[in-house]
Motif scaffolding. Structure first.
Motif, PDB file in Angstrom:
ATOM      1  N   MET A 151       0.822  -1.203   0.000  1.00  0.00           N
ATOM      2  CA  MET A 151       0.000   0.000   0.000  1.00  0.00           C
ATOM      3  C   MET A 151       0.864   1.263   0.000  1.00  0.00           C
ATOM      4  N   ASP A 152       1.959   1.264   0.766  1.00  0.00           N
ATOM      5  CA  ASP A 152       2.846   2.424   0.794  1.00  0.00           C
ATOM      6  C   ASP A 152       3.462   2.696  -0.568  1.00  0.00           C
ATOM      7  N   LYS A 153       3.811   1.630  -1.287  1.00  0.00           N
ATOM      8  CA  LYS A 153       4.403   1.802  -2.616  1.00  0.00           C
ATOM      9  C   LYS A 153       3.421   2.479  -3.556  1.00  0.00           C
ATOM     10  N   MET A 154       2.153   2.144  -3.450  1.00  0.00           N
ATOM     11  CA  MET A 154       1.125   2.777  -4.277  1.00  0.00           C
ATOM     12  C   MET A 154       1.006   4.263  -3.954  1.00  0.00           C
ATOM     13  N   LYS A 155       1.086   4.577  -2.672  1.00  0.00           N
ATOM     14  CA  LYS A 155       0.983   5.973  -2.261  1.00  0.00           C
ATOM     15  C   LYS A 155       2.158   6.779  -2.799  1.00  0.00           C
ATOM     16  N   VAL A 156       3.350   6.221  -2.720  1.00  0.00           N
ATOM     17  CA  VAL A 156       4.537   6.897  -3.236  1.00  0.00           C
ATOM     18  C   VAL A 156       4.418   7.086  -4.751  1.00  0.00           C
ATOM     19  N   THR A 157       3.984   6.067  -5.434  1.00  0.00           N
ATOM     20  CA  THR A 157       3.809   6.142  -6.885  1.00  0.00           C
ATOM     21  C   THR A 157       2.792   7.222  -7.241  1.00  0.00           C
ATOM     22  N   TYR A 158       1.691   7.261  -6.522  1.00  0.00           N
ATOM     23  CA  TYR A 158       0.660   8.273  -6.756  1.00  0.00           C
ATOM     24  C   TYR A 158       1.223   9.671  -6.526  1.00  0.00           C
ATOM     25  N   GLU A 159       1.982   9.848  -5.458  1.00  0.00           N
ATOM     26  CA  GLU A 159       2.554  11.157  -5.146  1.00  0.00           C
ATOM     27  C   GLU A 159       3.557  11.593  -6.210  1.00  0.00           C
ATOM     28  N   VAL A 160       4.338  10.642  -6.719  1.00  0.00           N
ATOM     29  CA  VAL A 160       5.297  10.964  -7.775  1.00  0.00           C
ATOM     30  C   VAL A 160       4.550  11.371  -9.045  1.00  0.00           C
ATOM     31  N   MET A 161       3.525  10.631  -9.401  1.00  0.00           N
ATOM     32  CA  MET A 161       2.745  10.956 -10.602  1.00  0.00           C
ATOM     33  C   MET A 161       2.045  12.310 -10.449  1.00  0.00           C
ATOM     34  N   LEU A 162       1.522  12.577  -9.276  1.00  0.00           N
ATOM     35  CA  LEU A 162       0.863  13.854  -9.017  1.00  0.00           C
ATOM     36  C   LEU A 162       1.873  14.998  -9.121  1.00  0.00           C
ATOM     37  N   SER A 163       3.062  14.780  -8.608  1.00  0.00           N
ATOM     38  CA  SER A 163       4.122  15.781  -8.676  1.00  0.00           C
ATOM     39  C   SER A 163       4.522  16.053 -10.127  1.00  0.00           C
ATOM     40  N   LEU A 164       4.642  15.002 -10.920  1.00  0.00           N
ATOM     41  CA  LEU A 164       4.985  15.167 -12.338  1.00  0.00           C
ATOM     42  C   LEU A 164       3.896  15.923 -13.095  1.00  0.00           C
ATOM     43  N   ALA A 165       2.660  15.610 -12.787  1.00  0.00           N
ATOM     44  CA  ALA A 165       1.544  16.304 -13.439  1.00  0.00           C
ATOM     45  C   ALA A 165       1.553  17.784 -13.070  1.00  0.00           C
ATOM     46  N   ALA A 166       1.806  18.087 -11.811  1.00  0.00           N
ATOM     47  CA  ALA A 166       1.866  19.479 -11.366  1.00  0.00           C
ATOM     48  C   ALA A 166       3.011  20.211 -12.056  1.00  0.00           C
ATOM     49  N   GLU A 167       4.140  19.543 -12.194  1.00  0.00           N
ATOM     50  CA  GLU A 167       5.285  20.152 -12.866  1.00  0.00           C
ATOM     51  C   GLU A 167       4.974  20.430 -14.330  1.00  0.00           C
ATOM     52  N   MET A 168       4.258  19.526 -14.983  1.00  0.00           N
ATOM     53  CA  MET A 168       3.892  19.729 -16.382  1.00  0.00           C
ATOM     54  C   MET A 168       2.961  20.937 -16.525  1.00  0.00           C
ATOM     55  N   VAL A 169       2.009  21.072 -15.623  1.00  0.00           N
ATOM     56  CA  VAL A 169       1.081  22.209 -15.656  1.00  0.00           C
ATOM     57  C   VAL A 169       1.854  23.502 -15.431  1.00  0.00           C
ATOM     58  N   TRP A 170       2.763  23.495 -14.454  1.00  0.00           N
ATOM     59  CA  TRP A 170       3.571  24.680 -14.145  1.00  0.00           C
ATOM     60  C   TRP A 170       4.433  25.067 -15.352  1.00  0.00           C
ATOM     61  N   ASP A 171       5.087  24.106 -15.971  1.00  0.00           N
ATOM     62  CA  ASP A 171       5.924  24.375 -17.140  1.00  0.00           C
ATOM     63  C   ASP A 171       5.106  24.989 -18.275  1.00  0.00           C
ATOM     64  N   GLU A 172       3.927  24.458 -18.505  1.00  0.00           N
ATOM     65  CA  GLU A 172       3.068  24.990 -19.564  1.00  0.00           C
ATOM     66  C   GLU A 172       2.619  26.412 -19.242  1.00  0.00           C
ATOM     67  N   ALA A 173       2.321  26.685 -17.985  1.00  0.00           N
ATOM     68  CA  ALA A 173       1.910  28.032 -17.579  1.00  0.00           C
ATOM     69  C   ALA A 173       3.056  29.024 -17.793  1.00  0.00           C
ATOM     70  N   LEU A 174       4.255  28.630 -17.421  1.00  0.00           N
ATOM     71  CA  LEU A 174       5.419  29.506 -17.619  1.00  0.00           C
ATOM     72  C   LEU A 174       5.692  29.739 -19.107  1.00  0.00           C
TER      73      LEU A 174
END
Length: 60
Positions: free
Chosen positions: A1-24
């Motif tokens: 279960m912890d591995k899934m949470k870490v994976t989700y957090e990494v994917m969420l972080s990548l998605a946020a970074e992509m949105v930020w990059d596009e905004a910039l």
């Protein structure tokens, strides 16, 4: 279960970074267009060439 949470957090972080990059990128794109218009109005050929070169790089 912890591995899934870490994976989700990494994917969420990548998605946020992509949105930020596009905004910039979008902000800089709009800024360049305003500066290019200003260079044209002022007859500043050097600024126009530099700004359009940067715009071409941004569009790649």
């Amino acid at each position: 279960m912890d591995k899934m949470k870490v994976t989700y957090e990494v994917m969420l972080s990548l998605a946020a970074e992509m949105v930020w990059d596009e905004a910039l990128r979008s902000h800089r794109y709009q800024q360049l267009y305003r500066e290019i218009d200003s260079a044209l109005v002022n007859g500043d050929e050097v600024a126009f060439r530099l700004l359009t070169d940067e715009l071409k790089l941004l569009e790649k």
